[in-house]
Design an enzyme around this catalytic site. Structure first.
Site, mmCIF file in Angstrom:
data_model
loop_
_atom_site.group_PDB
_atom_site.id
_atom_site.type_symbol
_atom_site.label_atom_id
_atom_site.label_comp_id
_atom_site.label_asym_id
_atom_site.label_seq_id
_atom_site.Cartn_x
_atom_site.Cartn_y
_atom_site.Cartn_z
ATOM 1 N N LYS A 190 -7.672 47.960 73.962
ATOM 2 C CA LYS A 190 -7.925 48.663 75.226
ATOM 3 C C LYS A 190 -8.598 50.000 74.941
ATOM 4 O O LYS A 190 -7.994 50.881 74.324
ATOM 5 C CB LYS A 190 -6.618 48.925 75.981
ATOM 6 C CG LYS A 190 -6.896 49.455 77.388
ATOM 7 C CD LYS A 190 -5.672 49.999 78.079
ATOM 8 C CE LYS A 190 -5.489 51.479 77.873
ATOM 9 N NZ LYS A 190 -6.599 52.305 78.367
ATOM 10 N N GLY A 243 -4.173 58.981 71.009
ATOM 11 C CA GLY A 243 -4.209 59.704 72.282
ATOM 12 C C GLY A 243 -3.384 60.970 72.214
ATOM 13 O O GLY A 243 -3.157 61.515 71.121
ATOM 14 N N GLY A 248 1.747 59.497 73.415
ATOM 15 C CA GLY A 248 2.196 58.928 72.139
ATOM 16 C C GLY A 248 3.714 58.852 72.069
ATOM 17 O O GLY A 248 4.281 57.838 71.644
ATOM 18 N N GLU A 267 -1.737 58.197 66.395
ATOM 19 C CA GLU A 267 -2.639 59.271 65.956
ATOM 20 C C GLU A 267 -2.800 60.202 67.143
ATOM 21 O O GLU A 267 -3.425 59.840 68.139
ATOM 22 C CB GLU A 267 -3.998 58.685 65.551
ATOM 23 C CG GLU A 267 -3.928 57.680 64.412
ATOM 24 C CD GLU A 267 -3.484 58.288 63.099
ATOM 25 O OE1 GLU A 267 -3.576 59.521 62.936
ATOM 26 O OE2 GLU A 267 -3.022 57.524 62.243
ATOM 27 N N CYS A 301 -9.846 65.581 67.866
ATOM 28 C CA CYS A 301 -8.434 65.810 67.524
ATOM 29 C C CYS A 301 -8.296 66.844 66.417
ATOM 30 O O CYS A 301 -7.320 67.577 66.366
ATOM 31 C CB CYS A 301 -7.773 64.500 67.130
ATOM 32 S SG CYS A 301 -8.687 63.615 65.856
ATOM 33 N N GLU A 399 -3.228 72.348 72.511
ATOM 34 C CA GLU A 399 -4.501 71.641 72.346
ATOM 35 C C GLU A 399 -5.293 71.712 73.652
ATOM 36 O O GLU A 399 -4.837 71.212 74.689
ATOM 37 C CB GLU A 399 -4.258 70.172 71.959
ATOM 38 C CG GLU A 399 -5.555 69.446 71.642
ATOM 39 C CD GLU A 399 -5.348 67.978 71.307
ATOM 40 O OE1 GLU A 399 -4.629 67.298 72.051
ATOM 41 O OE2 GLU A 399 -5.935 67.523 70.302
HETATM 42 P P1 NAD Z 1 -4.302 59.955 76.613
HETATM 43 O O1 NAD Z 1 -2.971 60.081 75.952
HETATM 44 O O2 NAD Z 1 -4.442 60.449 77.998
HETATM 45 O O3 NAD Z 1 -4.769 58.419 76.646
HETATM 46 C C1 NAD Z 1 -4.916 57.674 75.460
HETATM 47 C C2 NAD Z 1 -4.880 56.202 75.803
HETATM 48 O O4 NAD Z 1 -3.563 55.861 76.235
HETATM 49 C C3 NAD Z 1 -5.823 55.788 76.928
HETATM 50 O O5 NAD Z 1 -6.415 54.554 76.600
HETATM 51 C C4 NAD Z 1 -4.896 55.651 78.113
HETATM 52 O O6 NAD Z 1 -5.363 54.757 79.111
HETATM 53 C C5 NAD Z 1 -3.642 55.111 77.440
HETATM 54 N N1 NAD Z 1 -2.382 55.320 78.161
HETATM 55 C C6 NAD Z 1 -2.080 56.261 79.074
HETATM 56 N N2 NAD Z 1 -0.798 56.116 79.476
HETATM 57 C C7 NAD Z 1 -0.282 55.061 78.793
HETATM 58 C C8 NAD Z 1 0.991 54.422 78.762
HETATM 59 N N3 NAD Z 1 2.008 54.823 79.538
HETATM 60 N N4 NAD Z 1 1.174 53.387 77.923
HETATM 61 C C9 NAD Z 1 0.175 52.971 77.121
HETATM 62 N N5 NAD Z 1 -1.067 53.517 77.120
HETATM 63 C C10 NAD Z 1 -1.285 54.560 77.939
HETATM 64 O O7 NAD Z 1 -5.349 60.660 75.619
HETATM 65 P P2 NAD Z 1 -6.933 60.891 75.836
HETATM 66 O O8 NAD Z 1 -7.101 61.986 76.821
HETATM 67 O O9 NAD Z 1 -7.612 59.602 76.050
HETATM 68 O O10 NAD Z 1 -7.365 61.389 74.372
HETATM 69 C C11 NAD Z 1 -7.253 62.703 73.949
HETATM 70 C C12 NAD Z 1 -6.113 62.852 72.963
HETATM 71 O O11 NAD Z 1 -6.288 61.942 71.872
HETATM 72 C C13 NAD Z 1 -6.093 64.240 72.340
HETATM 73 O O12 NAD Z 1 -4.766 64.702 72.301
HETATM 74 C C14 NAD Z 1 -6.625 63.998 70.925
HETATM 75 O O13 NAD Z 1 -6.201 64.944 69.983
HETATM 76 C C15 NAD Z 1 -6.087 62.633 70.640
HETATM 77 N N6 NAD Z 1 -6.856 61.986 69.561
HETATM 78 C C16 NAD Z 1 -6.273 61.867 68.318
HETATM 79 C C17 NAD Z 1 -6.984 61.306 67.253
HETATM 80 C C18 NAD Z 1 -6.346 61.184 65.888
HETATM 81 O O14 NAD Z 1 -6.858 60.426 65.056
HETATM 82 N N7 NAD Z 1 -5.263 61.899 65.611
HETATM 83 C C19 NAD Z 1 -8.291 60.847 67.454
HETATM 84 C C20 NAD Z 1 -8.863 60.982 68.735
HETATM 85 C C21 NAD Z 1 -8.128 61.551 69.779
#
Ligand code: NAD
Length: 498
Positions: A190, A243, A248, A267, A301, A399
């Site tokens: 997804k 995310g 997470g 991650e 990130c 962040e």
């Molecule tokens: P987010 O947490 O809003 O969403 C991430 C994903 O989770 C999306 O696909 C979303 O649809 C899904 N999601 C949302 N609620 C969910 C639930 N209840 N159950 C399962 N899935 C769900 O994050 P974002 O805004 O898409 O991304 C930004 C974040 O990602 C930042 O905090 C960034 O640091 C982090 N990130 C980390 C890395 C790494 O490798 N550490 C890499 C890229 C981004």
């Protein structure tokens, strides 16, 4: 949807109105759709299906059947999986111009950055293809005279449910999918709801190779509901999540509530510090720091978002930093020469502007440059730098995920920096700029971060693991570690006296 961008996307060869499940392009069980925007202009450039829990169930069952009964795991040799992945890398390379344009239109990323992302994506499939015929167990020699033969074999973990962030759609897909395929797993993927288009293009290319049996790779689209359904599904053997920290933590709690516990890798976010030592090359470092922070408009990130500058060079460094930030070229992302793009959507745009307000009004930081919207369209924010920021201030510790750099108050000793950084909730990445090897060794040994750069910030490689400590998550992407994360050990014990 009359823009030229929408028209260009409509001409691309994959089906924007369907999802890819069990080797077929199928319609969603609901009529729900999601608009996909170009963040440069805030125009809708495509509409894709919004999947339901029913679609997700179909995808997971397809991956489950492919894993337990299909040829990918049970008949293919490692060499066949390797060759399929090499062919897929070639297919991506053959269509890279279209993928780059699509990725740039959907994310607002400068085209030069997208080209680098595609270089990495292709390299990742080739790199991990090399592991597909090297799944190895261990023979435990100490056992041989005990009357027993003991050895381990490695097996693929099973059905992997991947949930991705929006910020590097095709590259983060490769981070996850390439090692999992090499290990022999099957996948339900997804993407982030804002950026589904290159995932669909990828599914089209994988399908076209004709080398991946039905159910090995499946795509579902949507947001919270379908993500939650994936995490909750009893037939998923491992969840790989990228995310935010809040989502997470929720994912970790959810995966513990299913019928069978399963492994999870998360991650998550970061607030990565950089340290400018008194011997640093100030001109070069100013450019590297701005690149480290503003890359992908700060939606990274591991963005270098809090900066320590030694007191001896603080006053000399700030004007250089200001000049480097103001030299960043903002403009149409698809034009060569553009260095920074817009934020991904209205929510992120408003969030970043709110943090800039907090920095100015509540944290008492000094605005060195930037501080507002840019270009008068879409979701653009100026490269923004605050100085003299309290290390405990909100803009210095939370962040932001935007082009905002907090230069902290000057420091006097590296011990002081290490002491403060060890209290950070994050542990994803850090960097130090110096030629003092004692200082570098102290910093790299004592900081608990997954990646530490010396005299650079951001380069990552397929062969070096990437991941975090503390709230930056657990598990590792890239490198042998990520491949090993999709394998489980079985111990075989044979009584030779029987
Ligand atoms: P987010 O947490 O809003 O969403 C991430 C994903 O989770 C999306 O696909 C979303 O649809 C899904 N999601 C949302 N609620 C969910 C639930 N209840 N159950 C399962 N899935 C769900 O994050 P974002 O805004 O898409 O991304 C930004 C974040 O990602 C930042 O905090 C960034 O640091 C982090 N990130 C980390 C890395 C790494 O490798 N550490 C890499 C890229 C981004």
């Amino acid at each position: 949807m009359t823009t030229s961008a929408a028209a260009a996307i409509a001409r691309l060869p994959f089906d924007k109105g369907r999802i890819y499940i069990n080797g077929e392009w199928v319609t969603s069980s609901s009529a729900g759709t999601c608009d996909v925007e170009n963040p440069d202009t805030a125009e809708v450039i495509a509409t894709v299906p919004e999947c339901t829990a029913e679609d997700l169930d179909r995808a997971v069952r397809a991956a489950h059947t492919a894993f337990y009964d299909g040829p990918w795991v049970n008949e293919y040799s490692g060499a066949q999986r390797r060759d399929a992945m090499i062919a897929l890398a070639g297919a991506i390379e053959g269509s890279r111009g279209e993928i780059e344009l699509l990725e740039s239109l959907n994310t607002g990323k400068p085209i030069a950055d997208v080209r680098a992302e595609l270089d990495d994506t292709i390299d990742l499939f080739r790199h991990f293809a090399g592991y597909a015929d090297k799944v190895e167990g261990r023979h435990i020699a100490a056992q041989t005279n005990s009357g027993f033969e003991g050895y381990t074999v490695k097996v693929p973990v099973g059905v992997i449910g991947f949930i991705n962030a929006f910020n590097y759609p095709i590259c983060l897909l490769a981070w996850k999918v390439a090692p999992a395929l090499a290990a022999g797993c099957t996948i339900v993927f997804k993407p982030g709801p804002q950026t589904p288009l290159t995932t669909l293009y990828f599914a089209h290319l994988l399908d076209k190779t004709g080398l991946f049996p039905p159910g090995v790779f499946n795509v579902v689209l949507g947001g919270v509901a379908v993500g939650q359904a994936l995490v909750d599904h009893d037939l998923v053997d491992k969840v790989g999540f990228t995310g935010s920290v809040a989502t997470g933590k929720h994912v970790i709690r959810s995966t513990a509530s299913t019928r069978n516990v399963r492994s999870t890798s998360v991650e998550l976010g970061g607030k990565s510090p950089g340290v400018v030592m008194p011997d640093a090359d100030l001109d070069k470092t100013a450019r590297l720091v701005v690149g480290g922070c503003m890359c992908n408009a700060g939606m990274n990130c591991n963005a270098l978002s809090r900066l320590w500058v030694h007191r001896d060079v603080y006053d000399a460094f700030l004007p250089r930093l200001k000049a480097a930030a103001e030299a960043m070229r903002l403009g149409t992302p698809q034009e060569d020469g553009t260095e920074m793009g817009p934020l991904i959507d209205r929510r992120q745009y408003e969030r970043v502007l709110e943090y800039i307000r907090i920095g100015r009004d509540e944290d008492g930081a000094q605005l060195l440059t930037g501080g507002g919207p840019a270009l008068g369209r879409g979701y653009w924010v100026q490269p923004t730098v605050f100085s003299n920021v309290d290390p405990e201030a909100r803009i210095a510790t939370e962040e932001i995920f935007g082009p905002v750099l907090s230069v902290l108050r000057p420091f006097d000793s590296l011990d002081e920096v290490i002491e403060v950084e060890r209290r950070s909730e994050f542990g994803l990445a850090a960097s130090i700029f110096s030629r003092n090897h004692q200082a570098i060794a102290k910093f790299t040994r004592r900081l608990r971060c997954g990646t530490i750069w010396v005299n650079t910030h951001n380069p990552l490689f397929s062969y070096l693991p990437f991941g975090g400590f503390r709230n930056s998550g657990f598990g590792r992407e890239l490198g042998y570690e990520s491949f090993d994360g999709y394998l489980a050990s079985k111990s075989i014990i044979d009584d030779l006296s029987y």
